[in-house]
Design an enzyme around this catalytic site. Sequence first.
Site, PDB file in Angstrom:
ATOM      1  N   TYR A   1     -26.260 159.663  25.960  1.00 37.47           N
ATOM      2  CA  TYR A   1     -26.259 158.183  25.538  1.00 37.47           C
ATOM      3  C   TYR A   1     -25.294 157.464  26.068  1.00 37.47           C
ATOM      4  CZ  TYR A   1     -25.681 153.985  22.685  1.00 37.47           C
ATOM      5  OH  TYR A   1     -25.584 152.785  22.164  1.00 37.47           O
TER       6      TYR A   1
ATOM      7  N   LYS B   1     -25.875 154.432  29.340  1.00 31.76           N
ATOM      8  CA  LYS B   1     -25.315 152.991  29.088  1.00 31.76           C
ATOM      9  C   LYS B   1     -24.310 152.699  30.243  1.00 31.76           C
ATOM     10  CE  LYS B   1     -27.210 151.607  25.166  1.00 31.76           C
ATOM     11  NZ  LYS B   1     -28.336 150.450  25.043  1.00 31.76           N
TER      12      LYS B   1
HETATM   13  N1  NAD Z   1     -26.123 149.381  15.910  1.00 35.83           N
HETATM   14  C1  NAD Z   1     -24.823 149.635  16.610  1.00 35.83           C
HETATM   15  O1  NAD Z   1     -23.847 150.040  15.909  1.00 35.83           O
HETATM   16  C2  NAD Z   1     -24.737 149.485  18.182  1.00 35.83           C
HETATM   17  C3  NAD Z   1     -23.736 149.708  18.823  1.00 35.83           C
HETATM   18  C4  NAD Z   1     -23.479 149.794  20.079  1.00 35.83           C
HETATM   19  C5  NAD Z   1     -24.557 149.675  20.908  1.00 35.83           C
HETATM   20  N2  NAD Z   1     -25.661 149.365  20.302  1.00 35.83           N
HETATM   21  C6  NAD Z   1     -27.031 148.902  21.300  1.00 35.83           C
HETATM   22  O2  NAD Z   1     -27.430 148.036  20.648  1.00 35.83           O
HETATM   23  C7  NAD Z   1     -29.054 148.008  20.937  1.00 35.83           C
HETATM   24  C8  NAD Z   1     -29.754 147.576  19.574  1.00 35.83           C
HETATM   25  O3  NAD Z   1     -29.225 148.737  18.730  1.00 35.83           O
HETATM   26  P1  NAD Z   1     -30.043 148.639  17.015  1.00 35.83           P
HETATM   27  O4  NAD Z   1     -29.034 149.206  16.261  1.00 35.83           O
HETATM   28  O5  NAD Z   1     -30.754 147.265  16.934  1.00 35.83           O
HETATM   29  O6  NAD Z   1     -31.092 149.806  17.413  1.00 35.83           O
HETATM   30  P2  NAD Z   1     -32.352 149.673  16.666  1.00 35.83           P
HETATM   31  O7  NAD Z   1     -32.985 151.346  16.919  1.00 35.83           O
HETATM   32  O8  NAD Z   1     -32.648 149.345  15.113  1.00 35.83           O
HETATM   33  O9  NAD Z   1     -33.548 148.844  17.488  1.00 35.83           O
HETATM   34  C9  NAD Z   1     -33.942 149.183  18.748  1.00 35.83           C
HETATM   35  C10 NAD Z   1     -35.429 148.621  18.773  1.00 35.83           C
HETATM   36  O10 NAD Z   1     -35.928 148.896  20.275  1.00 35.83           O
HETATM   37  C11 NAD Z   1     -37.198 149.372  20.063  1.00 35.83           C
HETATM   38  N3  NAD Z   1     -37.611 150.335  21.249  1.00 35.83           N
HETATM   39  C12 NAD Z   1     -36.616 151.419  21.657  1.00 35.83           C
HETATM   40  N4  NAD Z   1     -37.228 151.988  22.664  1.00 35.83           N
HETATM   41  C13 NAD Z   1     -38.294 151.170  23.073  1.00 35.83           C
HETATM   42  C14 NAD Z   1     -39.352 151.261  24.133  1.00 35.83           C
HETATM   43  N5  NAD Z   1     -39.535 152.270  24.947  1.00 35.83           N
HETATM   44  N6  NAD Z   1     -40.271 150.279  24.183  1.00 35.83           N
HETATM   45  C15 NAD Z   1     -40.282 149.298  23.405  1.00 35.83           C
HETATM   46  N7  NAD Z   1     -39.595 148.927  22.340  1.00 35.83           N
HETATM   47  C16 NAD Z   1     -38.453 150.082  22.050  1.00 35.83           C
HETATM   48  C17 NAD Z   1     -37.442 150.117  18.923  1.00 35.83           C
HETATM   49  O11 NAD Z   1     -38.710 149.911  18.460  1.00 35.83           O
HETATM   50  C18 NAD Z   1     -36.506 149.211  17.960  1.00 35.83           C
HETATM   51  O12 NAD Z   1     -37.326 148.091  17.085  1.00 35.83           O
HETATM   52  C19 NAD Z   1     -29.195 149.362  21.592  1.00 35.83           C
HETATM   53  O13 NAD Z   1     -29.275 149.126  23.032  1.00 35.83           O
HETATM   54  C20 NAD Z   1     -28.270 150.135  21.112  1.00 35.83           C
HETATM   55  O14 NAD Z   1     -27.658 151.021  21.892  1.00 35.83           O
HETATM   56  C21 NAD Z   1     -25.959 149.424  18.983  1.00 35.83           C
END
Ligand code: NAD
Length: 318
Positions: A154, A158
């Site tokens: 992961y 990134k």
């Molecule tokens: N939530 C956290 O604490 C956190 C921390 C650091 C980084 N991030 C990053 O922030 C971003 C959003 O995170 P989140 O918590 O909202 O995640 P989440 O899993 O709630 O949302 C991700 C969305 O992306 C969509 N998705 C994933 N792969 C896909 C694909 N191949 N095609 C189309 N849609 C796709 C999923 O359906 C989902 O709706 C991510 O990139 C994650 O790595 C999140």
Amino acid sequence: MPSSVTHPAADTAQADRVVVTGGSGFVGRAVVRAFLERGTPVTVVDLHEPPAELRHELLTHVPGDLRNAAVRDAAVPEGAAGIIHLAAITSVLRSVDRPVETYANNVEVTQELLELARQRGVGRFVLASTNAVVGDIGHGTITETLPLRPLTPYGATKAACEMLLSGYAGAYGMATCALRFTNIYGPGMGHKDSFIPRLMRAALANTGVEVYGDGAQRRDFVHLNDVVQGVLAAWDKQYTGTAIIGSGRSITVLELIDAVRAATDEALPVTHVPAKNGEMPAVIVDITRAQRELGYAPDVELTDGLRTVWADFRRGMP
Ligand SMILES: NC(=O)c1ccc[n+]([C@@H]2O[C@H](COP(=O)([O-])OP(=O)(O)OC[C@H]3O[C@@H](n4cnc5c(N)ncnc54)[C@H](O)[C@@H]3O)[C@@H](O)[C@H]2O)c1
């Protein structure tokens, strides 16, 4: 699939349009809502439909998998204002189980979207990144200048994305920006298996929680509203570079549990279980760059922020 989607014809409205990948997810929904409230047209490209409460005349959904070229093609109109790229495999554990799938979803899709943006004159690209790109630095403070030494697929994907963004900024003058989020919490995280939702579920069920080791691990928890503020600031400034978006204050797991007790009024008894191998002792971040260069100013106090999650869980929201 995209053919069933009515996409607005290419017109001047596209100049304002923001494409939000992963716009149906936890962070995405809040980002999309913020743009809609500003009157900005938004295209969400996501496997899942955005929730009903986001329905809006300015919102278009392109359903499908971003690994599919036709989906990307339908999602990114010529001359759109920019892309906010949130879609990813977000689970560290899943990335360890499925590194190749994680690479395809996280790195290949980012490269393809950057290239599409370049070809279609889309000048802004904001990536959701993570502090996991720097790996374990013990109790040291994480800044944007540390070397990239991710310890999981992961984090590695990134880090690779950040490098791709840097290359596209350097070669083509695109405003590309990686925002490294700490642990985000807020309404809409019921589908997550991270620590705060687990605490909320335990509070709802009047049960206790398991804590790995002594609970002295430190983490930075940032509220979703502050994350949205950071995304909008980077977008508005057309910022190019990397910035850490966190609360700037790290607390121990035991302190977090105390804050959840205060927010929920539940006892949440703790059972200590053996520490997991490889767990980071601390995530302590410096948010000075985001404050200075983006005007980012997180202002949600932890217990207040946790109350917003608790209210959401009590309503039985996903
Ligand atoms: N939530 C956290 O604490 C956190 C921390 C650091 C980084 N991030 C990053 O922030 C971003 C959003 O995170 P989140 O918590 O909202 O995640 P989440 O899993 O709630 O949302 C991700 C969305 O992306 C969509 N998705 C994933 N792969 C896909 C694909 N191949 N095609 C189309 N849609 C796709 C999923 O359906 C989902 O709706 C991510 O990139 C994650 O790595 C999140």
